[in-house]
Motif scaffolding. Structure first.
Motif, PDB file in Angstrom:
ATOM      1  N   SER A 111       0.812  -1.214   0.000  1.00  0.00           N
ATOM      2  CA  SER A 111       0.000   0.000   0.000  1.00  0.00           C
ATOM      3  C   SER A 111       0.849   1.269   0.000  1.00  0.00           C
ATOM      4  CB  SER A 111      -0.928   0.005   1.212  1.00  0.00           C
ATOM      5  OG  SER A 111      -0.186   0.132   2.417  1.00  0.00           O
ATOM      6  N   MET A 112       2.167   1.137   0.236  1.00  0.00           N
ATOM      7  CA  MET A 112       3.055   2.302   0.302  1.00  0.00           C
ATOM      8  C   MET A 112       3.686   2.644  -1.039  1.00  0.00           C
ATOM      9  SD  MET A 112       4.845   1.402   3.990  1.00  0.00           S
ATOM     10  CE  MET A 112       5.844   2.880   4.079  1.00  0.00           C
ATOM     11  N   ILE A 113       3.420   1.852  -2.072  1.00  0.00           N
ATOM     12  CA  ILE A 113       3.971   2.140  -3.393  1.00  0.00           C
ATOM     13  C   ILE A 113       3.407   3.481  -3.879  1.00  0.00           C
ATOM     14  CG2 ILE A 113       4.075   1.398  -5.800  1.00  0.00           C
ATOM     15  CD1 ILE A 113       3.958  -1.472  -4.845  1.00  0.00           C
ATOM     16  N   GLY A 114       4.311   4.353  -4.336  1.00  0.00           N
ATOM     17  CA  GLY A 114       3.913   5.676  -4.797  1.00  0.00           C
ATOM     18  C   GLY A 114       3.904   6.725  -3.705  1.00  0.00           C
ATOM     19  N   LYS A 115       4.034   6.308  -2.447  1.00  0.00           N
ATOM     20  CA  LYS A 115       4.058   7.255  -1.332  1.00  0.00           C
ATOM     21  C   LYS A 115       5.493   7.714  -1.048  1.00  0.00           C
ATOM     22  CE  LYS A 115      -0.352   6.673  -0.604  1.00  0.00           C
ATOM     23  NZ  LYS A 115      -0.828   5.999   0.612  1.00  0.00           N
ATOM     24  N   LYS A 116       5.617   8.831  -0.361  1.00  0.00           N
ATOM     25  CA  LYS A 116       6.918   9.351   0.039  1.00  0.00           C
ATOM     26  C   LYS A 116       7.195   8.952   1.483  1.00  0.00           C
ATOM     27  CE  LYS A 116       6.766  13.355  -3.058  1.00  0.00           C
ATOM     28  NZ  LYS A 116       6.783  14.847  -3.138  1.00  0.00           N
ATOM     29  N   VAL A 117       8.397   8.455   1.726  1.00  0.00           N
ATOM     30  CA  VAL A 117       8.768   8.012   3.067  1.00  0.00           C
ATOM     31  C   VAL A 117      10.040   8.718   3.518  1.00  0.00           C
ATOM     32  CG1 VAL A 117       7.662   5.760   2.868  1.00  0.00           C
ATOM     33  CG2 VAL A 117      10.028   6.028   2.100  1.00  0.00           C
ATOM     34  N   LEU A 118      10.125   8.907   4.814  1.00  0.00           N
ATOM     35  CA  LEU A 118      11.304   9.528   5.410  1.00  0.00           C
ATOM     36  C   LEU A 118      12.185   8.412   5.956  1.00  0.00           C
ATOM     37  CD1 LEU A 118      12.103  12.546   5.828  1.00  0.00           C
ATOM     38  CD2 LEU A 118      11.304  12.319   8.178  1.00  0.00           C
ATOM     39  N   VAL A 119      13.366   8.243   5.338  1.00  0.00           N
ATOM     40  CA  VAL A 119      14.299   7.193   5.736  1.00  0.00           C
ATOM     41  C   VAL A 119      15.682   7.799   5.932  1.00  0.00           C
ATOM     42  CG1 VAL A 119      13.034   5.325   4.590  1.00  0.00           C
ATOM     43  CG2 VAL A 119      14.734   6.630   3.301  1.00  0.00           C
ATOM     44  N   ALA A 120      16.563   7.042   6.585  1.00  0.00           N
ATOM     45  CA  ALA A 120      17.908   7.541   6.873  1.00  0.00           C
ATOM     46  C   ALA A 120      18.650   7.865   5.581  1.00  0.00           C
ATOM     47  CB  ALA A 120      18.675   6.505   7.690  1.00  0.00           C
ATOM     48  N   GLY A 121      19.296   9.028   5.546  1.00  0.00           N
ATOM     49  CA  GLY A 121      20.053   9.486   4.378  1.00  0.00           C
ATOM     50  C   GLY A 121      20.139  10.998   4.390  1.00  0.00           C
ATOM     51  N   GLY A 166      14.630  15.489   7.331  1.00  0.00           N
ATOM     52  CA  GLY A 166      14.476  15.463   8.769  1.00  0.00           C
ATOM     53  C   GLY A 166      15.763  15.151   9.493  1.00  0.00           C
ATOM     54  N   VAL A 167      15.744  15.355  10.783  1.00  0.00           N
ATOM     55  CA  VAL A 167      16.881  15.075  11.647  1.00  0.00           C
ATOM     56  C   VAL A 167      16.353  14.329  12.874  1.00  0.00           C
ATOM     57  CG1 VAL A 167      18.737  16.032  13.042  1.00  0.00           C
ATOM     58  CG2 VAL A 167      18.126  17.122  10.885  1.00  0.00           C
ATOM     59  N   ALA A 192      23.816  18.110   9.736  1.00  0.00           N
ATOM     60  CA  ALA A 192      23.197  18.763  10.881  1.00  0.00           C
ATOM     61  C   ALA A 192      24.218  18.911  12.002  1.00  0.00           C
ATOM     62  CB  ALA A 192      21.989  17.956  11.363  1.00  0.00           C
ATOM     63  N   ASP A 193      24.309  20.110  12.547  1.00  0.00           N
ATOM     64  CA  ASP A 193      25.189  20.395  13.684  1.00  0.00           C
ATOM     65  C   ASP A 193      24.334  20.746  14.892  1.00  0.00           C
ATOM     66  OD1 ASP A 193      27.579  20.075  12.206  1.00  0.00           O
ATOM     67  OD2 ASP A 193      27.287  22.069  11.336  1.00  0.00           O
ATOM     68  N   VAL A 194      24.593  20.052  16.003  1.00  0.00           N
ATOM     69  CA  VAL A 194      23.776  20.206  17.210  1.00  0.00           C
ATOM     70  C   VAL A 194      24.499  21.080  18.237  1.00  0.00           C
ATOM     71  CG1 VAL A 194      22.677  19.002  19.132  1.00  0.00           C
ATOM     72  CG2 VAL A 194      22.697  17.962  16.852  1.00  0.00           C
ATOM     73  N   THR A 195      23.776  22.055  18.771  1.00  0.00           N
ATOM     74  CA  THR A 195      24.241  22.795  19.938  1.00  0.00           C
ATOM     75  C   THR A 195      23.557  22.180  21.150  1.00  0.00           C
ATOM     76  OG1 THR A 195      24.479  24.848  18.670  1.00  0.00           O
ATOM     77  CG2 THR A 195      24.379  25.038  21.071  1.00  0.00           C
ATOM     78  N   GLN A 196      24.349  21.648  22.071  1.00  0.00           N
ATOM     79  CA  GLN A 196      23.799  20.895  23.190  1.00  0.00           C
ATOM     80  C   GLN A 196      22.959  21.781  24.112  1.00  0.00           C
ATOM     81  OE1 GLN A 196      24.015  17.669  23.228  1.00  0.00           O
ATOM     82  NE2 GLN A 196      25.436  17.567  21.503  1.00  0.00           N
ATOM     83  N   ALA A 197      21.942  21.169  24.710  1.00  0.00           N
ATOM     84  CA  ALA A 197      21.049  21.899  25.603  1.00  0.00           C
ATOM     85  C   ALA A 197      21.681  22.153  26.958  1.00  0.00           C
ATOM     86  CB  ALA A 197      19.746  21.118  25.769  1.00  0.00           C
ATOM     87  N   SER A 198      22.734  21.383  27.297  1.00  0.00           N
ATOM     88  CA  SER A 198      23.429  21.569  28.567  1.00  0.00           C
ATOM     89  C   SER A 198      24.913  21.325  28.364  1.00  0.00           C
ATOM     90  CB  SER A 198      22.880  20.608  29.631  1.00  0.00           C
ATOM     91  OG  SER A 198      23.049  19.263  29.220  1.00  0.00           O
ATOM     92  N   ALA A 199      25.687  21.702  29.371  1.00  0.00           N
ATOM     93  CA  ALA A 199      27.142  21.593  29.251  1.00  0.00           C
ATOM     94  C   ALA A 199      27.603  20.151  29.090  1.00  0.00           C
ATOM     95  CB  ALA A 199      27.809  22.220  30.476  1.00  0.00           C
ATOM     96  N   ALA A 243      22.756  13.732  16.076  1.00  0.00           N
ATOM     97  CA  ALA A 243      21.756  13.898  15.017  1.00  0.00           C
ATOM     98  C   ALA A 243      22.007  12.904  13.896  1.00  0.00           C
ATOM     99  CB  ALA A 243      21.797  15.322  14.472  1.00  0.00           C
ATOM    100  N   VAL A 244      20.930  12.301  13.403  1.00  0.00           N
ATOM    101  CA  VAL A 244      20.991  11.400  12.258  1.00  0.00           C
ATOM    102  C   VAL A 244      20.127  11.989  11.156  1.00  0.00           C
ATOM    103  CG1 VAL A 244      20.526   9.074  11.395  1.00  0.00           C
ATOM    104  CG2 VAL A 244      21.323   9.401  13.744  1.00  0.00           C
ATOM    105  N   ALA A 245      20.692  12.109   9.960  1.00  0.00           N
ATOM    106  CA  ALA A 245      19.982  12.725   8.841  1.00  0.00           C
ATOM    107  C   ALA A 245      18.964  11.761   8.237  1.00  0.00           C
ATOM    108  CB  ALA A 245      20.986  13.155   7.770  1.00  0.00           C
ATOM    109  N   TYR A 246      17.795  12.297   7.893  1.00  0.00           N
ATOM    110  CA  TYR A 246      16.739  11.546   7.223  1.00  0.00           C
ATOM    111  C   TYR A 246      16.318  12.320   5.978  1.00  0.00           C
ATOM    112  CZ  TYR A 246      15.771   7.868  10.631  1.00  0.00           C
ATOM    113  OH  TYR A 246      15.865   6.751  11.424  1.00  0.00           O
ATOM    114  N   ASN A 247      16.132  11.598   4.863  1.00  0.00           N
ATOM    115  CA  ASN A 247      15.684  12.254   3.641  1.00  0.00           C
ATOM    116  C   ASN A 247      14.400  11.615   3.127  1.00  0.00           C
ATOM    117  OD1 ASN A 247      18.414  10.754   1.688  1.00  0.00           O
ATOM    118  ND2 ASN A 247      16.682   9.824   2.684  1.00  0.00           N
TER     119      ASN A 247
END
Length: 235
Positions: A101-111, A126-127, A184-191, A197-201
């Motif tokens: 049922s997913m044929i023709g749909k767009k999916v977000l996968v690692a890349g 996505g990240v 993607a470059d992450v600025t940490q929320a704490s010291a 981060a893992v890239a998703y396309n």
């Protein structure tokens, strides 16, 4: 006088007619492997043992109970295995139906691909963050590694964070059609933060293939992804 070997009755019958069963039937005498066959064979041996036991020294009740319990366990385990196999088969069928049922749909996968297929067009990506982050900066580069755009993910949270690139550079100009990538470059929320981060396309599902019965989504570049690899699906 009764024999001291409780299986002499069985042995005598088998020697007299190698193709006979314990109860004198006409089957081949081969013991089956199903739960019913095992239980029937056990009961035949058990009856033969009872018939040939020494009446002055009968089998202890605890031994009889133990043997009955063991054969019940064997039958129960085999029935459980059959139920599990049926469940696995039903799950595989459900996954195959879902994948189709997913044929023709767009999916977000690692890349980290971020292609521009038409002038002025963009892409959604996505990240995936494994923890909190103060900021996430997206750097988009062309096929030659030249930086064309810098963006920020709005209000990043742990999990999948999506963003859309409009296909323009930092000057607001539409970039040429072609292949682009992002990091993607992450600025940490704490010291002491360690969020990664893992890239998703976004990829379009072109077909479904099966590898040893497991459905896999075929993507435009020929790569494959399993259903568990999909973070998001859109029409």
């Amino acid at each position: 006088m009764a024999s001291s070997n409780p299986y002499d009755v069985l042995n005598t019958q088998t020697q007299a007619n190698p193709n006979s069963s314990v109860n004198g039937g006409n089957n081949s005498g081969v013991v089956g492997s199903s739960a019913t066959d095992i239980q029937n064979t056990f009961l035949k041996l058990f009856v033969a043992q009872l018939r040939s036991q020494d009446p002055m020294n009968p089998m202890d009740n605890s031994q009889m109970t133990s043997q009955m319990a063991q054969i019940s366990q064997v039958g129960g385990i085999q029935q459980l295995n059959q139920s599990m196999q049926a469940l696995v088969g039903a799950q595989a069928a459900s996954q195959s139906l879902m994948a189709s049922s997913m044929i023709g749909k767009k999916v977000l996968v690692a890349g980290n691909d971020l292609p521009v297929n038409e002038a002025g067009g963009g892409s959604t990506a996505g990240v995936l963050l494994n923890g909190p982050a103060q900021t996430v900066k997206i750097s988009i580069k062309d096929a030659n590694g030249n930086l064309v755009r810098v963006m920020n993910v709005a209000k990043p949270v742990a999990g999948v964070n999506t963003f859309t690139w409009d296909g323009k550079n930092d000057a607001g100009e539409a970039v040429p059609v072609g292949k682009y990538t992002f990091s993607a470059d992450v600025t940490q929320a704490s010291a002491n933060g360690g969020t990664k981060a893992v890239a998703y396309n976004t990829k379009k599902v072109t077909a479904v293939a099966w590898d040893q019965g497991v459905p896999e989504l075929v993507l435009p570049d020929g790569t494959r992804a399993q259903l568990g690899d999909v973070a998001q699906m859109t029409a």
